[in-house]
Structure formats: C-alpha cells, structure tokens
Design an enzyme around this catalytic site. Sequence first.
Site, PDB file in Angstrom:
ATOM      1  N   SER A 183     -82.613 -62.002 -45.278  1.00  0.00           N
ATOM      2  CA  SER A 183     -83.072 -60.620 -45.137  1.00  0.00           C
ATOM      3  C   SER A 183     -84.599 -60.556 -45.226  1.00  0.00           C
ATOM      4  CB  SER A 183     -82.377 -59.735 -46.177  1.00  0.00           C
ATOM      5  OG  SER A 183     -82.518 -58.369 -45.865  1.00  0.00           O
ATOM      6  N   GLU A 311     -73.477 -57.150 -39.953  1.00  0.00           N
ATOM      7  CA  GLU A 311     -74.577 -56.966 -40.905  1.00  0.00           C
ATOM      8  C   GLU A 311     -74.608 -55.573 -41.541  1.00  0.00           C
ATOM      9  OE1 GLU A 311     -76.878 -59.107 -41.934  1.00  0.00           O
ATOM     10  OE2 GLU A 311     -77.145 -60.661 -40.416  1.00  0.00           O
ATOM     11  N   HIS A 406     -73.887 -57.992 -44.243  1.00  0.00           N
ATOM     12  CA  HIS A 406     -75.175 -58.462 -44.741  1.00  0.00           C
ATOM     13  C   HIS A 406     -75.019 -58.995 -46.160  1.00  0.00           C
ATOM     14  CE1 HIS A 406     -79.518 -58.609 -44.507  1.00  0.00           C
ATOM     15  NE2 HIS A 406     -79.641 -57.983 -45.667  1.00  0.00           N
TER      16      HIS A 406
END
Length: 496
Positions: A183, A311, A406
């Site tokens: 990320s 995600e 995610h």
Amino acid sequence: MTGAEARITTGRIRGRSHDGITVFRGVPYAAEPFGPNRLAAPAPAASWDGTREAVAFGPRTPQAGMVPGFPGWTPAEGLDCLTVNVWTPDHGGSGLPVMVWVHGGAYLVGISSQPEYDGATLAADGVVVVTINYRVGMEGFGSVEGAPANRGLLDQIAALRWVQDNIAAFGGDPGQVTIFGESAGAGSIAALLAMPAARGLFRRAITQSVPGTFFAPEFAHRLSTAITAEAGRSPVLADLADVSPEVLVAAAETMTAKLQDDHPTWGPIASTPTPYSPIVDGEVLPTTPWRALADGAGRDLELIVGFNRDEFRLFLALAGRFGTLGDEHVTKIMKHLVPPGGAAAYRAAHRDTPAEDLYSLVLSDWLFRMPSAHLADAHAAAGGKTFAYELAWPSPALNGMLRACHALDVPLTFGNLDKGVAELVVGDPIPDEAAELSTQFRAAWTAFATTGDPGWPAYNPAAAVTHVFDSFTKDVRDPQALSRRIWAAHHFDPLE
C-alpha cells in the site's frame, strides 16, 4: 530468552534471542524529528556510551489511532521515533540476504511494531528482516514552505543508509538488500525507485498494491493549506514549528472527512481515505515512478509487482458501505475516475455484475491494480527484470465479504496469520489454504531476495504472464486483460 549484543556505528546494543532468532528493537537510525529537527530532513542519530538495551519497539511517529477506539499518538510515548528493528537467524554470521519492510497506512498511519509485521517467521526462512518507522501525515508528507518535500521518503532513505552501514553486524549482506512494502509502503518504494538519492541502497524491490496517487506541488500545497487551516495555521515552517503534532493530526482527520466524495473540489483524491501522497517536487522526487521506470530508472534492479484481486472491498467494509451501493454510485465514480470510453467497456463486460461489485472493481483498478500493472509494464519495457503476481484467494473472513481484499497479502507475507490485521482479513479459525499460501509467499519472497528469481516466469507487457496465488496457484496470461485495455492509455500523472 537470552541476551545478544551487536556493535553498530552509534554504539553497542543488546537484543534478545529466542527459538534461533535474535531480535533488536527500537534502534535509532536518525535523530528525533522534533525541536530543531521539526519538519526537517532526518539528522544523524546520536551515539551513546555503554550498551543500549534494544528490547522494546520505538514510539510511533505522530498519527491518529489506526482504527476507531484506538488511541492516537501523544508526546508521552516519546519523541525518538525514527527507529529500526532487526530479526536475524544468524547473529554473528555473514552474507545473509536482507529484507527491509516499509509499512503501509495511507501515508497517514502505521508503525513497525504492528504485530502483523513481526519478522521472526520470515527471518527463520534464512533472511535478515528489518522494519522501520518513518514520519507520516503532515510531519512526513505535508507540503510546508521552508521545509523539504517528502520527509517520510527521506526518512526511508536514511533507514536504508543505516542498513548499508550496519547490517553486517547482524549477519546481513549490504549488497543483497531487498526493499518490500504494501500500500503506502509500496507507493513509497515505487517513489524510491525514481529517486536519485536512493540509488545504490538496495538491489531488489517488491511492491505489493502500489497506489496511483502522487501529487503535483500546487495540489499538495492546496491540500496542506486546507489541513493547517483547520488548526488556524498556514503551511509555513515558521507557523507550524511550535504547533503540537496532535493538533496537526486532528486537523488532517477533519480534512479527510471533508474530502470524502467531494470530487468537484478535490478531484479523484476524494475517492481515497487520505489527504497525503508523495509530492513530485522535481528535486527529492523528480518525476512519477511510471515515467522514471519507463525512462530506465532502476533498469538494473529486479522487481516484483503485484496486487490483490478485490482491493477496495476492505475500504467498503471499514466504511460500513456493504449493502448501500447502487448503480448511481457506479455511474458517479466512473464519471470521476475512468478514462474516456472506459465506462461503456466496464458495463459491457459486467452486465450481470452487482453494482457493489462493479463499484469495487473500478476503485480497485484506479487506486491499486492498474497503477501496479503499469509499473510492471514500465520496468519490463525499459529492460528491467520484472515479475508480476495477483492474489486471488477469497478469504472467508466476514462471511466471505472481503474476498481477496487489500492488506490480505500482509499476514501471508510475514506468516503471522493470527495477529493484527490478520484477525480482520484472514478469518478464524485460520484456513488451511491461508497457511499454504503464506508458505508460498514466504518461499517466493525469500528466494527473490536471495537470487532475484521468485520461481515463476519473468513478466513482459505483451504476454503479461502473472503468478496468481489462489487455492490452486498457477501462472496465467494477462488475468486482468479487460482492465488493462481500459486503462492502457492512462498516465498516472501527478494529481493537480
């Protein structure tokens, strides 16, 4: 546990050994970033006499609580927050590959002491693992007149220099350094690939879910002006030097709430959970990672790039938006984010897809999946050795609502399947498939750190062969071909 000592450039430190792994925690790599060092580039850490105990993690850098109900940073935690932690399976040895983790957290939050980042399991596979703290929020990424841009990235470079100077004392090889992150950590690593000051500090990189948001200086300054106005200040060094960090953290929280869905004022950034990103200032960060890699920056470095299939579903869960999204939300988000002609292509290919799933797909593509794919394309097209992956395994957590969301890759990477974020995204009891996937991730990552080859075919943009981690892991030719076509002509230029 037994004690273990090492001598580094600033003095002697004492860590702890347990089950064949020695860990040193909370070791300063730079001076505390307050007082005369406030909002400045990182300064060298001070030396000490005697032996410093390295058994506790350093304090967080200033930030809000990571989840509702979790307390934010206060000065009582301590100010000496630019620290590293080292796990080694061969303290006193030499020549081990080194893996340096850059945590995520939307450039807003994050700390190396998060339990999901415990490096013991990964180190047991034969590598030295380093995790770092760096400044986030206004302290690290705000645009401040009179202060250098991208201070959080400068912190990361200082930490990598510390690794070069000291990692041999822990059995590591400074010529075999792999940086890896997820990320905002992956976005930071992408930026490091484009930064002249980072050259020579690492040999390989792994970027897990690269966000596509980088800011033009004017846009970053406009956002920082709005944030500091919440505190009754302006984004000027002299006006912020005496402001408590908690005040700026609270101001950013207020501004983040105001950003949400305000596309007329803030453009695409209104679809993200953060008002911060790296600033393409032309000096610290000369250009975006995509342009830099396409021009050959990092051509001599091996790179793994990947993303998770679903995600954005994590952000829907955190915002409580499951069951609230209709076609009008899809239409709105496509209007603000999707390249010309893309909306029709998405709808034609997903006629029977529920609105919530299509909404998540579009945002996943814009924020993480296509920035990652473009980074792989740029590096490979310029002649860099590149490997691509996709995590497609659908987690059973939250009754299967999260899918391959995610951050699911983080516990798989470290092998910590019952700690920190894993409690949200993996599921309880731990599925056998998750344990097997973690073994695969760790084997691939450590092989790459050792040899430059994770064990699957190298990537090229024409075939786009991608290693898909799933219940039955396999190599797949262009698994996201539709999305890649929709976004093929898009440039992830600085937002302005």
